[in-house]
Write a protein that holds these residues in place. Structure first.
Motif, PDB file in Angstrom:
ATOM      1  N   PHE A 114       8.463   4.112   1.867  1.00 43.56           N
ATOM      2  CA  PHE A 114       9.244   3.303   1.349  1.00 43.56           C
ATOM      3  C   PHE A 114      10.200   4.321   0.971  1.00 43.56           C
ATOM      4  CE2 PHE A 114       9.502   2.281  -3.864  1.00 43.56           C
ATOM      5  CZ  PHE A 114      10.166   0.859  -3.258  1.00 43.56           C
ATOM      6  N   LEU A 115      11.381   3.865   1.127  1.00 43.38           N
ATOM      7  CA  LEU A 115      12.595   4.749   0.678  1.00 43.38           C
ATOM      8  C   LEU A 115      13.319   4.543  -0.848  1.00 43.38           C
ATOM      9  CD1 LEU A 115      14.933   6.745   3.163  1.00 43.38           C
ATOM     10  CD2 LEU A 115      16.055   6.442   1.373  1.00 43.38           C
ATOM     11  N   ARG A 116      13.726   5.591  -1.939  1.00 45.34           N
ATOM     12  CA  ARG A 116      13.920   5.353  -2.767  1.00 45.34           C
ATOM     13  C   ARG A 116      14.608   5.973  -3.262  1.00 45.34           C
ATOM     14  NH1 ARG A 116      10.320   2.608  -7.334  1.00 45.34           N
ATOM     15  NH2 ARG A 116      11.856   2.462  -8.440  1.00 45.34           N
ATOM     16  N   GLY A 176      11.572  14.194  -5.740  1.00 46.12           N
ATOM     17  CA  GLY A 176      10.026  14.943  -6.313  1.00 46.12           C
ATOM     18  C   GLY A 176       9.883  14.449  -5.064  1.00 46.12           C
ATOM     19  N   PHE A 177       9.987  13.689  -3.935  1.00 47.78           N
ATOM     20  CA  PHE A 177       9.035  13.384  -2.545  1.00 47.78           C
ATOM     21  C   PHE A 177       9.653  14.537  -1.458  1.00 47.78           C
ATOM     22  CE2 PHE A 177       9.193  11.869   1.764  1.00 47.78           C
ATOM     23  CZ  PHE A 177       7.600  11.412   1.705  1.00 47.78           C
ATOM     24  N   SER A 207       4.772   7.535   2.803  1.00 51.20           N
ATOM     25  CA  SER A 207       3.997   6.743   4.120  1.00 51.20           C
ATOM     26  C   SER A 207       3.177   6.199   3.095  1.00 51.20           C
ATOM     27  CB  SER A 207       4.432   7.559   5.343  1.00 51.20           C
ATOM     28  OG  SER A 207       3.054   8.226   4.165  1.00 51.20           O
ATOM     29  N   THR A 208       2.936   5.518   4.353  1.00 50.31           N
ATOM     30  CA  THR A 208       1.428   4.808   3.343  1.00 50.31           C
ATOM     31  C   THR A 208       0.467   5.939   3.180  1.00 50.31           C
ATOM     32  OG1 THR A 208       0.811   4.217   6.078  1.00 50.31           O
ATOM     33  CG2 THR A 208       1.414   2.748   4.622  1.00 50.31           C
ATOM     34  N   GLY A 242       0.607  -1.274  -0.070  1.00 46.14           N
ATOM     35  CA  GLY A 242       0.111  -0.314  -0.075  1.00 46.14           C
ATOM     36  C   GLY A 242       0.766   1.133   0.354  1.00 46.14           C
ATOM     37  N   LEU A 243       1.968   1.220  -0.165  1.00 46.79           N
ATOM     38  CA  LEU A 243       2.644   2.128  -0.695  1.00 46.79           C
ATOM     39  C   LEU A 243       2.962   2.902  -1.606  1.00 46.79           C
ATOM     40  CD1 LEU A 243       5.747   0.832   1.760  1.00 46.79           C
ATOM     41  CD2 LEU A 243       4.168   2.842   2.534  1.00 46.79           C
ATOM     42  N   SER A 244       2.868   4.073  -1.670  1.00 49.85           N
ATOM     43  CA  SER A 244       3.616   4.828  -2.977  1.00 49.85           C
ATOM     44  C   SER A 244       4.617   4.345  -4.020  1.00 49.85           C
ATOM     45  CB  SER A 244       3.654   6.046  -3.340  1.00 49.85           C
ATOM     46  OG  SER A 244       4.286   6.912  -3.901  1.00 49.85           O
TER      47      SER A 244
END
Length: 239
Positions: free
Chosen positions: A106-108, A114-115, A74-75, A67-69
């Motif tokens: 989710f950390l990418r 952009g985040f 975060s959710t 359910g993460l982007s």
């Protein structure tokens, strides 16, 4: 583990899904997951392997299925710029722990810029650090320390890309604290520093699929040890 309460107990193929001849099903690690399933242990699990072996594809798909982007957060985050993720998340079924927390992050590395803009444009009730005014590594550490506090499911895709040696050690400390507090972590990494976290589960991905291993036995670790002992043996082939 019939009464396990960690967020993700098992990852399997969704009903009716069989490995196909199309990417990403052709990646051995993905094919093995869809065929045999993957048990995720409590605490921290590292996926380690060469580029192209599927570790980031797996982390991304499991994060999205949770359910993460796909672009991080975060959710509750719904950042969308350009969809580049694989369709694998739709092929997966996650077995949740009984009463497990739904929170996650989710950390990418490639989408963090952009985040940060997304956070500035969608401010919450509390003041956020101004991530854009920090260096790449500083913003990563600040984000991890600021957001990795709630019990839940944390996915990281190669966090070391922005970090120095000492900052990588700081991340190890954060991951250790998350595990101690009952959170679950899934992290794809090329870093022997980060993968050395005591007590972590290490899964090595490659042409063989997915196999559990020890830090000392990782090809990654052996390569770094050999290089640091005698870099000239490697450099003469590229210079």
């Amino acid at each position: 583990m019939p009464f396990a309460d960690h967020p993700v107990r098992r990852v399997t193929a969704a009903k009716g899904i069989r490995p196909s001849t199309h990417w990403p099903h052709t990646i051995p690690a993905v094919r093995q997951l869809l065929t045999d399933g993957l048990e995720l242990q409590p605490g921290v699990t590292f996926l380690v392997g060469e580029n192209g072996t599927g570790k980031s594809t797996l982390v991304e798909a499991i994060a999205v299925a949770f359910g993460l982007s796909p672009e991080g957060g975060s959710t509750g985050a719904r950042l969308t710029t350009r969809a580049t993720e694989s369709p694998l998340a739709d092929d997966l079924l996650l077995t949740r722990g009984v009463g497990a927390k739904r929170a996650g992050f989710f950390l990418r590395a490639e989408t963090m810029h952009g985040f940060y803009t997304y956070l500035e444009q969608n401010p919450g009730a509390r003041a956020e650090p101004v991530f854009h005014e920090m260096s790449h590594g500083e913003s990563f550490l600040s984000l991890i320390n600021d957001r990795f506090t709630r019990q839940g499911f944390y996915c990281l895709d190669e966090p070391e890309s922005a970090l120095s040696f000492s900052s990588s050690l700081a991340v190890v400390g954060v991951l250790g604290r998350l595990a101690e507090s009952g959170s679950q972590v899934l992290c794809a990494t090329h870093s022997p520093v980060i993968a050395a976290l005591p007590g972590a589960t290490i899964l090595e991905v490659g042409d063989w699929g997915i196999r559990k291993t020890r830090w000392d036995d990782l090809q990654l670790v052996q390569n770094w040890k050999s290089y640091l002992q005698a870099p000239e043996r490697y450099l003469r082939h590229v210079l």
